[in-house]
Design a protein around this motif. Structure first.
Motif, PDB file in Angstrom:
ATOM      1  N   UNK A 154      -3.603 -15.322   6.509  1.00  0.00           N
ATOM      2  CA  UNK A 154      -3.082 -14.586   7.923  1.00  0.00           C
ATOM      3  C   UNK A 154      -3.381 -15.310   8.875  1.00  0.00           C
ATOM      4  N   UNK A 155      -4.535 -16.121   8.836  1.00  0.00           N
ATOM      5  CA  UNK A 155      -4.719 -17.104  10.151  1.00  0.00           C
ATOM      6  C   UNK A 155      -3.983 -18.287  10.276  1.00  0.00           C
ATOM      7  N   UNK A 156      -3.758 -18.607   8.864  1.00  0.00           N
ATOM      8  CA  UNK A 156      -2.598 -19.746   8.681  1.00  0.00           C
ATOM      9  C   UNK A 156      -1.166 -19.384   9.540  1.00  0.00           C
ATOM     10  N   UNK A 157      -0.822 -18.000   9.074  1.00  0.00           N
ATOM     11  CA  UNK A 157       0.306 -17.653   9.621  1.00  0.00           C
ATOM     12  C   UNK A 157       0.370 -17.499  10.977  1.00  0.00           C
ATOM     13  N   UNK A 158      -0.714 -16.995  11.434  1.00  0.00           N
ATOM     14  CA  UNK A 158      -0.821 -16.769  13.025  1.00  0.00           C
ATOM     15  C   UNK A 158      -0.769 -18.125  13.710  1.00  0.00           C
ATOM     16  N   UNK A 207       4.508 -20.110  17.474  1.00  0.00           N
ATOM     17  CA  UNK A 207       4.672 -20.655  18.738  1.00  0.00           C
ATOM     18  C   UNK A 207       3.996 -19.993  19.956  1.00  0.00           C
ATOM     19  N   UNK A 208       3.054 -20.658  20.669  1.00  0.00           N
ATOM     20  CA  UNK A 208       2.671 -20.132  21.979  1.00  0.00           C
ATOM     21  C   UNK A 208       3.682 -19.495  22.578  1.00  0.00           C
ATOM     22  N   UNK A 209       4.769 -19.878  22.576  1.00  0.00           N
ATOM     23  CA  UNK A 209       6.036 -19.418  23.484  1.00  0.00           C
ATOM     24  C   UNK A 209       6.371 -18.194  23.463  1.00  0.00           C
ATOM     25  N   UNK A 210       6.072 -17.604  22.070  1.00  0.00           N
ATOM     26  CA  UNK A 210       6.161 -16.171  21.832  1.00  0.00           C
ATOM     27  C   UNK A 210       5.066 -15.273  22.579  1.00  0.00           C
ATOM     28  N   UNK A 211       3.880 -15.720  22.716  1.00  0.00           N
ATOM     29  CA  UNK A 211       3.065 -14.956  23.442  1.00  0.00           C
ATOM     30  C   UNK A 211       3.570 -15.007  25.136  1.00  0.00           C
ATOM     31  N   UNK A 234       1.288  -6.304  17.349  1.00  0.00           N
ATOM     32  CA  UNK A 234       1.907  -5.453  16.566  1.00  0.00           C
ATOM     33  C   UNK A 234       3.501  -5.536  16.410  1.00  0.00           C
ATOM     34  N   UNK A 235       4.236  -5.655  17.616  1.00  0.00           N
ATOM     35  CA  UNK A 235       5.520  -5.646  17.570  1.00  0.00           C
ATOM     36  C   UNK A 235       6.326  -7.232  17.427  1.00  0.00           C
ATOM     37  N   UNK A 236       5.512  -8.224  17.714  1.00  0.00           N
ATOM     38  CA  UNK A 236       6.221  -9.565  18.038  1.00  0.00           C
ATOM     39  C   UNK A 236       5.411 -10.570  16.827  1.00  0.00           C
ATOM     40  N   UNK A 237       4.313 -10.857  16.990  1.00  0.00           N
ATOM     41  CA  UNK A 237       3.453 -11.931  16.213  1.00  0.00           C
ATOM     42  C   UNK A 237       3.367 -11.418  14.801  1.00  0.00           C
ATOM     43  N   UNK A 238       2.503 -10.381  14.523  1.00  0.00           N
ATOM     44  CA  UNK A 238       2.227 -10.162  13.048  1.00  0.00           C
ATOM     45  C   UNK A 238       3.451  -9.949  12.238  1.00  0.00           C
ATOM     46  N   UNK A 239       4.682  -9.253  12.717  1.00  0.00           N
ATOM     47  CA  UNK A 239       5.809  -9.323  11.712  1.00  0.00           C
ATOM     48  C   UNK A 239       6.247 -10.808  11.490  1.00  0.00           C
ATOM     49  N   UNK A 240       6.255 -11.591  12.396  1.00  0.00           N
ATOM     50  CA  UNK A 240       6.655 -12.949  12.034  1.00  0.00           C
ATOM     51  C   UNK A 240       5.618 -13.703  11.297  1.00  0.00           C
ATOM     52  N   UNK A 241       4.467 -13.242  11.345  1.00  0.00           N
ATOM     53  CA  UNK A 241       3.303 -14.089  10.750  1.00  0.00           C
ATOM     54  C   UNK A 241       3.495 -13.612   9.228  1.00  0.00           C
ATOM     55  N   UNK A 242       3.467 -12.231   8.835  1.00  0.00           N
ATOM     56  CA  UNK A 242       3.514 -11.992   7.613  1.00  0.00           C
ATOM     57  C   UNK A 242       5.002 -12.301   6.771  1.00  0.00           C
ATOM     58  N   UNK A 243       6.006 -12.322   7.725  1.00  0.00           N
ATOM     59  CA  UNK A 243       7.402 -12.984   7.015  1.00  0.00           C
ATOM     60  C   UNK A 243       6.922 -14.486   6.619  1.00  0.00           C
ATOM     61  N   UNK A 244       6.361 -15.177   7.407  1.00  0.00           N
ATOM     62  CA  UNK A 244       6.126 -16.579   7.088  1.00  0.00           C
ATOM     63  C   UNK A 244       5.105 -16.801   5.726  1.00  0.00           C
ATOM     64  N   UNK A 245       4.169 -15.893   5.841  1.00  0.00           N
ATOM     65  CA  UNK A 245       3.191 -15.956   4.759  1.00  0.00           C
ATOM     66  C   UNK A 245       3.387 -15.249   3.289  1.00  0.00           C
ATOM     67  N   UNK A 246       4.576 -14.922   3.186  1.00  0.00           N
ATOM     68  CA  UNK A 246       5.029 -13.988   1.850  1.00  0.00           C
ATOM     69  C   UNK A 246       4.606 -14.982   0.726  1.00  0.00           C
ATOM     70  N   UNK A 247       4.898 -16.206   0.596  1.00  0.00           N
ATOM     71  CA  UNK A 247       4.661 -16.722  -0.636  1.00  0.00           C
ATOM     72  C   UNK A 247       3.231 -16.833  -0.907  1.00  0.00           C
ATOM     73  N   UNK A 248       2.368 -17.167  -0.257  1.00  0.00           N
ATOM     74  CA  UNK A 248       1.041 -17.130  -0.101  1.00  0.00           C
ATOM     75  C   UNK A 248       0.499 -15.907  -0.354  1.00  0.00           C
ATOM     76  N   UNK A 249       0.904 -14.942   0.093  1.00  0.00           N
ATOM     77  CA  UNK A 249       0.242 -13.615  -0.171  1.00  0.00           C
ATOM     78  C   UNK A 249       0.811 -12.942  -1.461  1.00  0.00           C
TER      79      UNK A 249
END
Length: 229
Positions: free
Chosen positions: A112-116, A120-124, A139-154
């Motif tokens: 998850x840390x790798x996904x976070x 990009x900082x611009x999202x924040x 909850x609404x912006x960062x984590x959904x993108x994070x989990x989408x990016x790390x699906x293969x690793x998960x």
């Protein structure tokens, strides 16, 4: 050929099949609950390590490094024989769930840390400019993108957890591998070639693990192709 047929029939009796299926149910249950809990706890650890203050970072780093650098089997043995589980969780299966949750949480935290870190900082900045607070942004912006990016690793870790549940056989928890081993050692019949019998049992166990994990891999690959299409 007759030896193979006799051994096959001695293994796949109705009672043996039900016993192995019961063990498979325990395997999948332990894996599922462990994955859910470790994903939640691992996400919290990742947030602490990435965005927390010095104290929270120190706690999360210490936890992650301890569990990532020690064998999973060590924690299975330690918790099974040294930790008394409270009621109604005093069944041996729950000690296995606790051991896998504690160990896998450290791995999930790094995933998850790798996904976070990939967000990009611009999202924040964009979220803050719209009046979102830190938790709303997560909850609404960062984590959904994070989990989408790390699906293969998960998925890779999910497969690892399913396979590693076989460690529970070392502490006599009635999961799939343990029950299969019991069938292998029980009901010795001098008319059946025991080498062939062992080959059939271990071959069946390997096939079941392969089918489950390969199916998971295919599902995720299919979803990834749909997303990129």
């Amino acid at each position: 050929m007759n030896e193979f047929i006799n051994a096959f029939h001695s293994v796949f009796t109705q009672g043996n099949i039900l016993y192995m299926l019961r063990g498979l149910g325990v395997t999948l249950y332990v894996a599922l609950i462990s994955i859910i809990l470790s994903t939640i706890f691992g996400t919290i650890l990742a947030l602490f390590r990435t965005y927390g203050n010095k104290a929270l970072k120190a706690v999360s780093v210490t936890y992650i490094e301890i569990f990532r650098n020690t064998p999973n089997l060590l924690w299975v043995l330690a918790i099974r024989f040294m930790v008394r589980m409270p009621e109604p969780f005093d069944a041996p299966m729950y000690s296995g769930i606790l051991a896998f949750t504690l160990f896998t949480s450290a791995v999930m935290a790094e995933i998850v840390r790798g996904g976070l870190n990939s967000i990009p900082q611009g999202q924040f900045e964009a979220a803050y400019s719209q009046g979102f607070g830190f938790f709303q942004t997560m909850i609404h912006i960062i984590l959904p993108q994070c989990f989408k990016a790390i699906v293969p690793a998960l998925l890779s870790q999910v497969i690892t957890v399913i396979k590693d549940t076989s460690f529970l056989a070392q502490v006599a928890i009635e999961e799939f591998f343990n029950n299969s081993k019991w069938i292998m050692s029980a009901q010795i019949d001098s008319t059946v070639n025991q080498t062939v019998r062992v080959f059939i049992i271990f071959g069946f166990v390997a096939l079941v693990y392969f089918v489950i994990n390969f199916t998971l891999s295919c599902i995720v690959r299919s979803n990834r192709k749909k997303q990129t299409a």
